[in-house]
Scaffold this motif. Sequence first.
Motif, PDB file in Angstrom:
ATOM      1  N   VAL A   1      48.107  59.709  55.163  1.00  0.00           N
ATOM      2  CA  VAL A   1      47.801  59.785  53.740  1.00  0.00           C
ATOM      3  C   VAL A   1      48.206  61.153  53.240  1.00  0.00           C
ATOM      4  O   VAL A   1      47.858  62.168  53.829  1.00  0.00           O
ATOM      5  CB  VAL A   1      46.300  59.533  53.487  1.00  0.00           C
TER       6      VAL A   1
ATOM      7  N   ILE B   1      49.670  49.893  49.397  1.00  0.00           N
ATOM      8  CA  ILE B   1      48.634  50.527  50.213  1.00  0.00           C
ATOM      9  C   ILE B   1      47.496  49.568  50.542  1.00  0.00           C
ATOM     10  O   ILE B   1      46.782  49.754  51.509  1.00  0.00           O
ATOM     11  CB  ILE B   1      48.083  51.784  49.503  1.00  0.00           C
TER      12      ILE B   1
ATOM     13  N   ALA C   1      52.125  55.815  53.613  1.00  0.00           N
ATOM     14  CA  ALA C   1      50.802  55.365  54.055  1.00  0.00           C
ATOM     15  C   ALA C   1      50.875  53.961  54.620  1.00  0.00           C
ATOM     16  O   ALA C   1      50.308  53.674  55.663  1.00  0.00           O
ATOM     17  CB  ALA C   1      49.799  55.427  52.909  1.00  0.00           C
ATOM     18  N   ALA C   2      51.593  53.095  53.950  1.00  0.00           N
ATOM     19  CA  ALA C   2      51.705  51.723  54.435  1.00  0.00           C
ATOM     20  C   ALA C   2      52.487  51.675  55.746  1.00  0.00           C
ATOM     21  O   ALA C   2      52.184  50.887  56.636  1.00  0.00           O
ATOM     22  CB  ALA C   2      52.379  50.852  53.380  1.00  0.00           C
TER      23      ALA C   2
ATOM     24  N   VAL D   1      49.660  50.529  44.052  1.00  0.00           N
ATOM     25  CA  VAL D   1      48.764  50.788  45.185  1.00  0.00           C
ATOM     26  C   VAL D   1      48.181  49.510  45.767  1.00  0.00           C
ATOM     27  O   VAL D   1      47.747  49.493  46.915  1.00  0.00           O
ATOM     28  CB  VAL D   1      47.619  51.774  44.836  1.00  0.00           C
TER      29      VAL D   1
ATOM     30  N   SER E   1      52.199  56.838  48.517  1.00  0.00           N
ATOM     31  CA  SER E   1      52.691  55.563  48.011  1.00  0.00           C
ATOM     32  C   SER E   1      53.744  54.930  48.915  1.00  0.00           C
ATOM     33  O   SER E   1      53.964  53.735  48.844  1.00  0.00           O
ATOM     34  CB  SER E   1      53.264  55.736  46.605  1.00  0.00           C
TER      35      SER E   1
END
Length: 189
Positions: free
Chosen positions: A90, A131, A84-85, A127, A81
């Motif tokens: 991941v 994401i 990843a961005a 998300v 959460s």
Amino acid sequence: MTYDPTGHLLLTPVDREAPLRVRRLRELGMGERPDPEFDAFATKLATVTGAPYSMVNFIDENRQFFAGLHTPEGTHSGDLSIKAAATGGVSRFMARDHGYCPHVVVRRKALVLEDVCDYPRFAGNPVVDEIGIRSYLGAPLIDRTGTALGTICVVDTEPRPWGRAGLETIKSLAAELVEQIHRREDGRL
């Protein structure tokens, strides 16, 4: 439990079965570490559906754990959460109030979201913004004891026309994985 501050919608469902699920997962020796067989199953999910991300997901009271994970990059580090961005990595962990699998486990039914933004209840999920998730297809893993152990799911950063065929596929694959779990429990795998 998470609420949308503007619409006062309950975004994360109450999960009264979580303690029972955790006990059952411990009996089965699952839900706390990556599993190569579940990784292989996640890769199969991605291949069959054509989705870039797929998971075998077990959920406790506070978080989700991807015992099986397939990503296009093959990276599995960090907190999904948050990192990843930022990093493209991941994680195998995600907060319980992120994503759609907690809904599938509580509902005990498959969920098809071709474009999450079409559903106010789901469009506000973290998300989406953090994401970039735009579509979701998931089904519960309900074992022989009647316990919803977790889910299998696939997600994409683009809307996807999963349709009835996608629904039937994810349900069939969930049944296949439950049988694999039963064989493992019975010592036949």
